[in-house]
Design a protein around this motif. Structure first.
Motif, PDB file in Angstrom:
ATOM      1  N   GLY A   5     -13.651  39.430  13.388  1.00 42.64           N
ATOM      2  CA  GLY A   5     -14.876  38.732  13.402  1.00 42.64           C
ATOM      3  C   GLY A   5     -14.810  37.165  13.146  1.00 42.64           C
ATOM      4  N   ASN A   6     -15.666  36.388  12.950  1.00 45.79           N
ATOM      5  CA  ASN A   6     -15.578  34.878  12.948  1.00 45.79           C
ATOM      6  C   ASN A   6     -14.833  34.420  11.918  1.00 45.79           C
ATOM      7  N   GLY A   7     -13.529  33.757  12.341  1.00 41.89           N
ATOM      8  CA  GLY A   7     -12.468  33.302  11.474  1.00 41.89           C
ATOM      9  C   GLY A   7     -11.378  33.269  11.865  1.00 41.89           C
ATOM     10  N   ASN A   8     -10.314  33.159  11.150  1.00 41.69           N
ATOM     11  CA  ASN A   8      -8.876  33.011  11.685  1.00 41.69           C
ATOM     12  C   ASN A   8      -8.211  34.261  10.925  1.00 41.69           C
ATOM     13  N   GLN A   9      -8.932  35.219  10.647  1.00 44.54           N
ATOM     14  CA  GLN A   9      -8.190  36.597  10.104  1.00 44.54           C
ATOM     15  C   GLN A   9      -7.859  37.481  11.068  1.00 44.54           C
ATOM     16  N   CYS A  10      -6.571  37.952  11.135  1.00 48.43           N
ATOM     17  CA  CYS A  10      -6.216  38.768  12.254  1.00 48.43           C
ATOM     18  C   CYS A  10      -5.423  39.959  11.843  1.00 48.43           C
ATOM     19  N   LEU A  11      -5.087  41.050  12.549  1.00 43.78           N
ATOM     20  CA  LEU A  11      -4.482  41.986  12.028  1.00 43.78           C
ATOM     21  C   LEU A  11      -3.546  42.662  13.409  1.00 43.78           C
ATOM     22  N   THR A  12      -2.657  43.496  12.670  1.00 42.25           N
ATOM     23  CA  THR A  12      -1.865  44.345  13.916  1.00 42.25           C
ATOM     24  C   THR A  12      -1.696  45.605  13.108  1.00 42.25           C
ATOM     25  N   LYS A  13      -1.969  46.641  13.592  1.00 40.99           N
ATOM     26  CA  LYS A  13      -1.843  48.158  13.317  1.00 40.99           C
ATOM     27  C   LYS A  13      -1.396  48.968  14.269  1.00 40.99           C
ATOM     28  N   ILE A  14      -0.985  50.209  13.903  1.00 38.84           N
ATOM     29  CA  ILE A  14      -0.515  51.185  14.787  1.00 38.84           C
ATOM     30  C   ILE A  14      -1.212  52.497  14.216  1.00 38.84           C
ATOM     31  N   TYR A  15      -1.896  53.027  15.192  1.00 36.12           N
ATOM     32  CA  TYR A  15      -2.602  54.342  15.111  1.00 36.12           C
ATOM     33  C   TYR A  15      -2.117  55.543  15.312  1.00 36.12           C
ATOM     34  N   GLY A  54       4.997  63.779  21.527  1.00 41.17           N
ATOM     35  CA  GLY A  54       4.493  64.220  22.718  1.00 41.17           C
ATOM     36  C   GLY A  54       2.933  63.498  22.878  1.00 41.17           C
ATOM     37  N   LYS A  55       2.512  62.865  22.032  1.00 34.41           N
ATOM     38  CA  LYS A  55       1.148  62.467  21.929  1.00 34.41           C
ATOM     39  C   LYS A  55       1.176  60.807  22.047  1.00 34.41           C
ATOM     40  N   LEU A  56       0.315  60.057  22.806  1.00 36.67           N
ATOM     41  CA  LEU A  56       0.155  58.450  22.738  1.00 36.67           C
ATOM     42  C   LEU A  56      -0.350  58.111  21.499  1.00 36.67           C
ATOM     43  N   ASP A  57       0.377  57.100  20.695  1.00 36.56           N
ATOM     44  CA  ASP A  57      -0.231  56.511  19.601  1.00 36.56           C
ATOM     45  C   ASP A  57      -0.753  55.172  20.223  1.00 36.56           C
ATOM     46  N   LEU A  58      -1.669  54.497  19.464  1.00 38.52           N
ATOM     47  CA  LEU A  58      -2.181  53.146  19.756  1.00 38.52           C
ATOM     48  C   LEU A  58      -1.638  52.150  19.032  1.00 38.52           C
ATOM     49  N   ALA A  59      -1.603  50.980  19.407  1.00 42.81           N
ATOM     50  CA  ALA A  59      -0.915  49.595  18.705  1.00 42.81           C
ATOM     51  C   ALA A  59      -2.091  48.748  18.801  1.00 42.81           C
ATOM     52  N   VAL A  60      -2.492  48.076  18.063  1.00 45.60           N
ATOM     53  CA  VAL A  60      -3.524  46.975  18.153  1.00 45.60           C
ATOM     54  C   VAL A  60      -3.316  45.735  17.780  1.00 45.60           C
ATOM     55  N   THR A  61      -3.609  44.527  18.156  1.00 49.99           N
ATOM     56  CA  THR A  61      -3.579  43.319  17.589  1.00 49.99           C
ATOM     57  C   THR A  61      -4.757  42.361  17.725  1.00 49.99           C
ATOM     58  N   GLY A  62      -5.376  41.590  17.006  1.00 50.10           N
ATOM     59  CA  GLY A  62      -6.632  40.838  17.226  1.00 50.10           C
ATOM     60  C   GLY A  62      -7.061  40.155  16.271  1.00 50.10           C
ATOM     61  N   GLY A  63      -8.140  39.435  16.425  1.00 47.15           N
ATOM     62  CA  GLY A  63      -8.948  38.662  15.431  1.00 47.15           C
ATOM     63  C   GLY A  63      -9.881  39.572  14.816  1.00 47.15           C
TER      64      GLY A  63
END
Length: 189
Positions: free
Chosen positions: A114-124, A103-112
């Protein structure tokens, strides 16, 4: 943010659609929201008070600061950063969805990162007390230049099963299956 009431926008004067669209929106006075580039935003009522809250991510004008924030709607046209402790990201996406059906909205995020080609995908996970914790059971491939969407994939009389669809320019196919969640990464061609 609210749409501008100025209907005299000369669309042909803009060199690109993004500039034209951006010119039709203005930040409401007192909203306390940062200006961001390579950004994304999503509305969602994470605290179930009937007012839409805002998740944002992107790069600040100094070109060195990246952020991902959740802003609580104060019910008066202003917003307060809840200091969620999310990683600073740019050129990605944010999306609200209740992946665990509590019953509570969770958050998903993707993105780079800092400066570079590192990126992530996470669920909070929304803890229900104004805090969010990373779902460490979701081992996801990091992506950027992406879009996110939570969708109901199966609905029964007693359960709802959510999937998180990620559209990206990277050729990745991954599936995460949790107790009541599946993640599909879909390549954009």
């Amino acid at each position: 943010m609210r749409a501008s009431s100025d209907t005299s926008v000369n669309w042909s004067a803009w060199s690109d659609t993004a500039s034209a669209v951006a010119s039709c929106f203005v930040i409401a006075a007192g909203a306390n929201l940062p200006n961001l580039a390579y950004s994304a935003a999503a509305w969602g009522d994470y605290d179930n008070d009937g007012y839409p809250d805002l998740a944002i991510m992107g790069r600040m004008p100094d070109n060195t600061t990246y952020l991902t924030r959740i802003y609580h709607n104060n019910h008066n046209g202003t917003f307060t950063d809840i200091i969620a402790g999310l990683p600073g990201l740019y050129d990605g996406a944010v999306a609200w969805g209740d992946y665990d059906n509590d019953g509570k909205l969770d958050l998903a995020v993707t993105g780079g990162i800092g400066n570079g080609n590192q990126c992530l995908t996470k669920i909070y996970h929304n803890n229900g007390d104004g805090t969010f914790a990373e779902n460490t059971n979701a081992v996801l491939t990091g992506v950027m230049r992406s879009s996110l969407a939570w969708v109901i994939t199966i609905m029964t009389e007693t359960s709802i099963f959510w999937s998180l669809a990620i559209l990206t320019f990277q050729a990745i196919v991954q599936r995460y299956t949790g107790m009541i969640m599946a993640l599909l990464l879909i390549s954009a061609i």
